[in-house]
Scaffold this motif. Sequence first.
Motif, short mmCIF file in Angstrom:
data_model
loop_
_atom_site.label_atom_id
_atom_site.label_comp_id
_atom_site.label_asym_id
_atom_site.label_seq_id
_atom_site.Cartn_x
_atom_site.Cartn_y
_atom_site.Cartn_z
N LYS A 7 0.86 -1.18 0.00
CA LYS A 7 0.00 0.00 0.00
C LYS A 7 0.90 1.24 0.00
O LYS A 7 2.00 1.23 0.57
CB LYS A 7 -0.90 0.04 1.23
CG LYS A 7 -1.78 -1.19 1.40
CD LYS A 7 -2.94 -1.16 0.45
CE LYS A 7 -3.86 -2.34 0.77
NZ LYS A 7 -4.76 -2.63 -0.29
N ILE A 8 0.42 2.30 -0.62
CA ILE A 8 1.21 3.53 -0.68
C ILE A 8 1.56 4.02 0.72
O ILE A 8 2.69 4.43 0.98
CB ILE A 8 0.47 4.61 -1.49
CG1 ILE A 8 0.41 4.18 -2.95
CG2 ILE A 8 1.15 5.97 -1.35
CD1 ILE A 8 -0.38 5.08 -3.85
N VAL A 9 0.62 3.96 1.62
CA VAL A 9 0.87 4.42 2.99
C VAL A 9 1.99 3.61 3.65
O VAL A 9 2.78 4.16 4.40
CB VAL A 9 -0.43 4.42 3.83
CG1 VAL A 9 -0.90 3.02 4.15
CG2 VAL A 9 -0.26 5.23 5.09
N GLU A 10 2.08 2.31 3.35
CA GLU A 10 3.15 1.48 3.90
C GLU A 10 4.51 1.96 3.38
O GLU A 10 5.48 2.04 4.14
CB GLU A 10 2.97 0.02 3.50
CG GLU A 10 1.77 -0.65 4.11
CD GLU A 10 1.59 -2.06 3.57
OE1 GLU A 10 1.74 -3.00 4.38
OE2 GLU A 10 1.30 -2.22 2.38
N VAL A 11 4.56 2.27 2.09
CA VAL A 11 5.80 2.75 1.49
C VAL A 11 6.23 4.05 2.16
O VAL A 11 7.39 4.23 2.51
CB VAL A 11 5.64 2.93 -0.03
CG1 VAL A 11 6.90 3.54 -0.64
CG2 VAL A 11 5.30 1.61 -0.70
N LEU A 12 5.27 4.95 2.34
CA LEU A 12 5.57 6.24 2.96
C LEU A 12 6.04 6.10 4.40
O LEU A 12 6.86 6.88 4.87
CB LEU A 12 4.35 7.15 2.88
CG LEU A 12 3.96 7.61 1.48
CD1 LEU A 12 2.58 8.25 1.50
CD2 LEU A 12 5.00 8.54 0.90
N CYS A 29 -1.80 13.19 -4.28
CA CYS A 29 -2.73 12.87 -3.20
C CYS A 29 -2.21 11.68 -2.39
O CYS A 29 -2.95 10.74 -2.09
CB CYS A 29 -4.10 12.57 -3.79
SG CYS A 29 -5.39 12.45 -2.54
N ILE A 30 -0.95 11.73 -2.01
CA ILE A 30 -0.35 10.58 -1.32
C ILE A 30 -0.81 10.46 0.13
O ILE A 30 -0.60 9.43 0.75
CB ILE A 30 1.19 10.61 -1.40
CG1 ILE A 30 1.70 11.92 -0.84
CG2 ILE A 30 1.65 10.36 -2.82
CD1 ILE A 30 3.19 12.01 -0.73
N HIS A 31 -1.42 11.52 0.66
CA HIS A 31 -1.88 11.47 2.04
C HIS A 31 -3.40 11.34 2.13
O HIS A 31 -3.96 11.46 3.20
CB HIS A 31 -1.40 12.71 2.80
CG HIS A 31 0.08 12.82 2.84
ND1 HIS A 31 0.87 11.94 3.54
CD2 HIS A 31 0.93 13.67 2.22
CE1 HIS A 31 2.14 12.26 3.37
NE2 HIS A 31 2.21 13.30 2.57
N LEU A 33 -7.19 9.29 1.30
CA LEU A 33 -7.74 7.97 1.62
C LEU A 33 -7.21 6.90 0.68
O LEU A 33 -6.97 5.77 1.09
CB LEU A 33 -9.26 8.02 1.57
CG LEU A 33 -10.00 6.74 1.94
CD1 LEU A 33 -9.64 6.32 3.36
CD2 LEU A 33 -11.50 6.94 1.81
N MET A 34 -7.01 7.24 -0.59
CA MET A 34 -6.53 6.24 -1.56
C MET A 34 -5.15 5.71 -1.19
O MET A 34 -4.84 4.57 -1.49
CB MET A 34 -6.51 6.84 -2.97
CG MET A 34 -7.90 7.09 -3.55
SD MET A 34 -9.00 5.65 -3.48
CE MET A 34 -8.18 4.55 -4.62
N ALA A 35 -4.35 6.49 -0.54
CA ALA A 35 -3.02 6.03 -0.14
C ALA A 35 -3.11 4.87 0.84
O ALA A 35 -2.19 4.06 0.92
CB ALA A 35 -2.23 7.18 0.48
N HIS A 36 -4.21 4.80 1.55
CA HIS A 36 -4.40 3.71 2.52
C HIS A 36 -4.98 2.47 1.87
O HIS A 36 -4.91 1.38 2.44
CB HIS A 36 -5.33 4.17 3.65
CG HIS A 36 -4.71 5.23 4.51
ND1 HIS A 36 -3.97 4.93 5.62
CD2 HIS A 36 -4.69 6.57 4.39
CE1 HIS A 36 -3.54 6.05 6.17
NE2 HIS A 36 -3.96 7.07 5.43
N GLN A 37 -5.57 2.61 0.69
CA GLN A 37 -6.25 1.50 0.04
C GLN A 37 -5.54 0.98 -1.20
O GLN A 37 -5.68 -0.17 -1.56
CB GLN A 37 -7.66 1.93 -0.35
CG GLN A 37 -8.51 2.32 0.83
CD GLN A 37 -9.87 2.86 0.41
OE1 GLN A 37 -10.19 2.94 -0.76
NE2 GLN A 37 -10.67 3.23 1.38
N GLU A 38 -4.79 1.86 -1.86
CA GLU A 38 -4.23 1.54 -3.16
C GLU A 38 -2.80 1.01 -3.05
O GLU A 38 -2.00 1.54 -2.29
CB GLU A 38 -4.23 2.82 -4.01
CG GLU A 38 -4.33 2.62 -5.47
CD GLU A 38 -4.63 3.92 -6.20
OE1 GLU A 38 -5.44 3.87 -7.12
OE2 GLU A 38 -4.06 4.98 -5.86
#
Length: 60
Positions: A7-12, A29-31, A33-38
């Motif tokens: 997930k993008i949030v994991e990478v960040l 839009c890395i912060h 909701l999609m960052a947590h799902q995508e």
Amino acid sequence: MITKDMKIVEVLQIKPESAQVFGSYGMGCIHCLMAHQETVEEAAAAHGVDVEDMLAQLNA
């Protein structure tokens, strides 16, 4: 190592400087909701980006 299934949030979380890489691909839009799902792969596909190129930069 960052993979396309993360997930993008994991990478960040593990590599905060990866925000610059995502930003360079127009993913501002890395912060959101999609960052947590995508996943990285899903985000790349949504933005017309070659996931392998992005992964190479994320893992550099």
